[in-house]
Enzyme design. Structure first.
Site, PDB file in Angstrom:
ATOM      1  N   ASP A   1       0.966  -1.252   0.185  1.00 22.18           N
ATOM      2  CA  ASP A   1      -0.008  -0.007  -0.153  1.00 22.18           C
ATOM      3  C   ASP A   1       1.051   1.271  -0.087  1.00 22.18           C
ATOM      4  O   ASP A   1       0.535   2.455  -0.720  1.00 22.18           O
ATOM      5  CB  ASP A   1      -0.755   0.125   1.356  1.00 22.18           C
ATOM      6  CG  ASP A   1      -1.834  -0.983   1.291  1.00 22.18           C
ATOM      7  OD1 ASP A   1      -2.576  -1.093   2.127  1.00 22.18           O
ATOM      8  OD2 ASP A   1      -2.043  -2.008   0.234  1.00 22.18           O
TER       9      ASP A   1
ATOM     10  N   ASP B   1       0.645   4.562  -2.425  1.00 20.37           N
ATOM     11  CA  ASP B   1       0.559   5.699  -1.769  1.00 20.37           C
ATOM     12  C   ASP B   1       1.534   6.693  -2.292  1.00 20.37           C
ATOM     13  O   ASP B   1       1.204   7.732  -2.724  1.00 20.37           O
ATOM     14  CB  ASP B   1       0.416   5.899  -0.472  1.00 20.37           C
ATOM     15  CG  ASP B   1      -0.778   4.904   0.095  1.00 20.37           C
ATOM     16  OD1 ASP B   1      -0.836   4.623   1.249  1.00 20.37           O
ATOM     17  OD2 ASP B   1      -1.786   4.838  -0.610  1.00 20.37           O
TER      18      ASP B   1
ATOM     19  N   ASP C   1     -36.724 -18.630 -11.508  1.00 26.11           N
ATOM     20  CA  ASP C   1     -36.437 -18.865 -10.362  1.00 26.11           C
ATOM     21  C   ASP C   1     -36.591 -20.651 -10.119  1.00 26.11           C
ATOM     22  O   ASP C   1     -37.676 -20.989 -10.632  1.00 26.11           O
ATOM     23  CB  ASP C   1     -37.107 -18.709  -9.068  1.00 26.11           C
ATOM     24  CG  ASP C   1     -36.636 -17.067  -9.037  1.00 26.11           C
ATOM     25  OD1 ASP C   1     -37.537 -16.118  -8.423  1.00 26.11           O
ATOM     26  OD2 ASP C   1     -35.651 -16.785  -9.342  1.00 26.11           O
TER      27      ASP C   1
ATOM     28  N   LYS D   1     -24.785 -16.420  -7.592  1.00 24.94           N
ATOM     29  CA  LYS D   1     -25.900 -15.152  -7.628  1.00 24.94           C
ATOM     30  C   LYS D   1     -25.683 -14.144  -6.520  1.00 24.94           C
ATOM     31  O   LYS D   1     -26.069 -14.589  -5.288  1.00 24.94           O
ATOM     32  CB  LYS D   1     -27.317 -15.771  -7.597  1.00 24.94           C
ATOM     33  CG  LYS D   1     -28.164 -14.431  -8.028  1.00 24.94           C
ATOM     34  CD  LYS D   1     -29.721 -15.262  -8.267  1.00 24.94           C
ATOM     35  CE  LYS D   1     -30.511 -14.186  -8.564  1.00 24.94           C
ATOM     36  NZ  LYS D   1     -30.468 -12.958  -7.761  1.00 24.94           N
TER      37      LYS D   1
ATOM     38  N   ARG E   1     -30.261  -0.960 -12.607  1.00 17.78           N
ATOM     39  CA  ARG E   1     -31.165  -1.902 -13.632  1.00 17.78           C
ATOM     40  C   ARG E   1     -32.561  -1.193 -13.683  1.00 17.78           C
ATOM     41  O   ARG E   1     -33.282  -0.900 -14.795  1.00 17.78           O
ATOM     42  CB  ARG E   1     -31.380  -3.078 -13.128  1.00 17.78           C
ATOM     43  CG  ARG E   1     -32.227  -4.055 -13.714  1.00 17.78           C
ATOM     44  CD  ARG E   1     -32.408  -5.392 -13.242  1.00 17.78           C
ATOM     45  NE  ARG E   1     -33.455  -6.390 -14.004  1.00 17.78           N
ATOM     46  CZ  ARG E   1     -34.866  -6.129 -13.984  1.00 17.78           C
ATOM     47  NH1 ARG E   1     -35.129  -5.130 -12.993  1.00 17.78           N
ATOM     48  NH2 ARG E   1     -35.420  -6.955 -14.421  1.00 17.78           N
TER      49      ARG E   1
ATOM     50  N   GLU F   1     -23.057  -7.082 -10.711  1.00 13.96           N
ATOM     51  CA  GLU F   1     -23.678  -6.886  -9.558  1.00 13.96           C
ATOM     52  C   GLU F   1     -22.716  -6.191  -8.535  1.00 13.96           C
ATOM     53  O   GLU F   1     -21.689  -6.560  -8.291  1.00 13.96           O
ATOM     54  CB  GLU F   1     -23.918  -8.451  -8.789  1.00 13.96           C
ATOM     55  CG  GLU F   1     -25.152  -8.155  -7.674  1.00 13.96           C
ATOM     56  CD  GLU F   1     -26.449  -8.529  -8.383  1.00 13.96           C
ATOM     57  OE1 GLU F   1     -26.505  -8.569  -9.463  1.00 13.96           O
ATOM     58  OE2 GLU F   1     -27.425  -8.370  -7.660  1.00 13.96           O
TER      59      GLU F   1
ATOM     60  N   LYS G   1     -32.520 -20.612  -6.177  1.00 12.78           N
ATOM     61  CA  LYS G   1     -32.462 -19.804  -4.799  1.00 12.78           C
ATOM     62  C   LYS G   1     -32.340 -20.800  -3.518  1.00 12.78           C
ATOM     63  O   LYS G   1     -33.015 -21.679  -3.345  1.00 12.78           O
ATOM     64  CB  LYS G   1     -33.809 -18.767  -4.841  1.00 12.78           C
ATOM     65  CG  LYS G   1     -34.073 -17.935  -5.962  1.00 12.78           C
ATOM     66  CD  LYS G   1     -33.005 -17.012  -6.413  1.00 12.78           C
ATOM     67  CE  LYS G   1     -33.355 -15.711  -5.646  1.00 12.78           C
ATOM     68  NZ  LYS G   1     -34.476 -14.953  -5.992  1.00 12.78           N
TER      69      LYS G   1
HETATM   70  C1  LIG Z   1     -28.488 -13.549 -18.150  1.00 12.17           C
HETATM   71  O1  LIG Z   1     -28.994 -12.856 -17.140  1.00 12.17           O
HETATM   72  C2  LIG Z   1     -28.357 -12.901 -15.835  1.00 12.17           C
HETATM   73  N1  LIG Z   1     -27.507 -13.469 -15.438  1.00 12.17           N
HETATM   74  C3  LIG Z   1     -26.894 -13.466 -14.129  1.00 12.17           C
HETATM   75  N2  LIG Z   1     -25.965 -13.885 -13.827  1.00 12.17           N
HETATM   76  C4  LIG Z   1     -25.322 -13.860 -12.637  1.00 12.17           C
HETATM   77  N3  LIG Z   1     -24.119 -14.775 -12.292  1.00 12.17           N
HETATM   78  N4  LIG Z   1     -25.995 -13.144 -11.513  1.00 12.17           N
HETATM   79  C5  LIG Z   1     -27.198 -12.623 -11.973  1.00 12.17           C
HETATM   80  N5  LIG Z   1     -27.720 -11.963 -10.822  1.00 12.17           N
HETATM   81  C6  LIG Z   1     -27.646 -12.727 -13.226  1.00 12.17           C
HETATM   82  N6  LIG Z   1     -28.974 -11.842 -13.678  1.00 12.17           N
HETATM   83  C7  LIG Z   1     -29.481 -12.033 -14.824  1.00 12.17           C
HETATM   84  C8  LIG Z   1     -30.519 -11.332 -15.305  1.00 12.17           C
END
Ligand SMILES: COc1nc2nc(N)nc(N)c2nc1C
Length: 308
Positions: free
Chosen positions: A29, A33, A81, A110, A131, A165, A305
């Site tokens: 670091d 710096d 899902d 995810k 989004r 994300e 999920k």
């Molecule tokens: C192809 O569309 C997507 N791919 C994704 N891939 C990952 N790893 N995480 C997500 N939240 C995700 N969300 C969407 C709409």
């Protein structure tokens, strides 16, 4: 001086890539710096030599009056899902009815954060948005620029949109809540809310203080990248400077996908970030296009999920 400034920017941006994108720092670091302060001093002396991709330009110096709305060129879709092994077997059966080709699945974690879209033009980060409702989001470019894992310039002068994300690592979340509690402020319920709250700040210096990070997983208008599968896309994104999640695996059967999901379920609590599931995708882009989309989600992907 111009050469010295360019050399410093190159070095500092490379060090940032190693530290924040590859999680493999090559300098201390202190070394970082020292170079950073040398660049700051030179830029103060020669302000006309300051460029948008300088690491000193990550925090805007003005508080925004509000967020501009932006239309996504390509809608940001949602995912269907799945909540059980049976749901995954049904998904696999549907896929097999929609293509004769042999199917390879890629599994990705995810991340429990906030979906964002980043525009790069000739390698420069030009615009970032939430989004929103999938068609219209909010321009949060200033705030995204403060995230060190987001390069201000790619390693190649490419123009395309990348999606992923934005999230708050678990340890940053704990420290933030301890700090807020000490100050008698409301604490955040979970890292996802903390990330969302941090991204919706009109003052980017607040966002900069929240230790956010990002994992990128998709793209739009990316013909320039010349990739033929999701797996190749993720490798290319990482090569050109973008952070992708390393816990991704390819499988030839939905049974192996399920075994992976169980494995992730076991080690989930040990991850340095929160996840709410595993995304399963048909890997080859040609097969994805053959399988197609519903109005709001790809038919070639599904999100398993975990129980809350
Ligand atoms: C192809 O569309 C997507 N791919 C994704 N891939 C990952 N790893 N995480 C997500 N939240 C995700 N969300 C969407 C709409």
């Amino acid at each position: 001086t111009q050469n010295r400034i360019n050399a410093l920017k190159e070095k500092l941006n490379q060090f940032s890539y190693e530290y924040y994108v590859l999680d493999k720092p090559s300098v201390s670091d202190r070394e970082y710096d020292l170079l950073y302060h040398e660049l700051e001093k030179l830029e103060k002396k020669f302000p006309n030599l300051i460029t948008a991709d300088s690491p000193t330009q990550r925090i805007g110096d003005n508080v925004l009056p509000g967020f501009q709305k932006v239309q996504h060129d390509v809608p940001m879709l949602s995912l269907g899902d799945a909540f059980s092994q049976e749901d995954l077997l049904d998904f696999d059966q549907r896929i097999k009815k929609l293509t004769e080709k042999p199917v390879q699945y890629i599994c990705e974690l995810k991340i429990d954060g906030l979906a964002v879209s980043l525009h790069y033009e000739n390698g420069l980060f030009t615009r970032g948005a939430t989004r929103g409702d999938g068609t219209v989001g909010e321009d949060i470019t200033q705030n995204l620029r403060t995230i060190k894992a987001i390069p201000l310039r790619l390693k190649q002068p490419l123009s395309f949109e990348v999606r992923g994300e934005c999230y708050m690592p678990k340890d940053s979340f704990v420290k933030l809540n301890e700090d807020r509690d000490e100050k008698g402020l409301d604490v955040f319920a979970n890292p996802r809310n903390a990330a969302a709250g941090s991204m919706r700040q009109l003052d980017s210096s607040v966002t900069a203080s929240r230790n956010l990070s990002v994992f990128l997983y998709g793209a739009a208008n990316f013909a320039e990248l010349e990739v033929r599968s999701q797996s190749e896309l993720l490798t290319k994104l990482s090569e050109i400077g973008l952070r992708t999640n390393p816990e991704r695996r390819l499988f030839d059967s939905i049974e192996d996908v399920w075994a992976f999901i169980e494995e992730v379920g076991e080690k989930r609590s040990g991850l340095p970030y929160e996840i709410d599931g595993v995304v399963i995708k048909v890997n080859e882009f040609e097969t994805q296009e053959e399988i197609g989309y519903t109005v709001k989600a790809p038919r070639w992907a599904i999100a398993y999920k975990f129980p809350a």
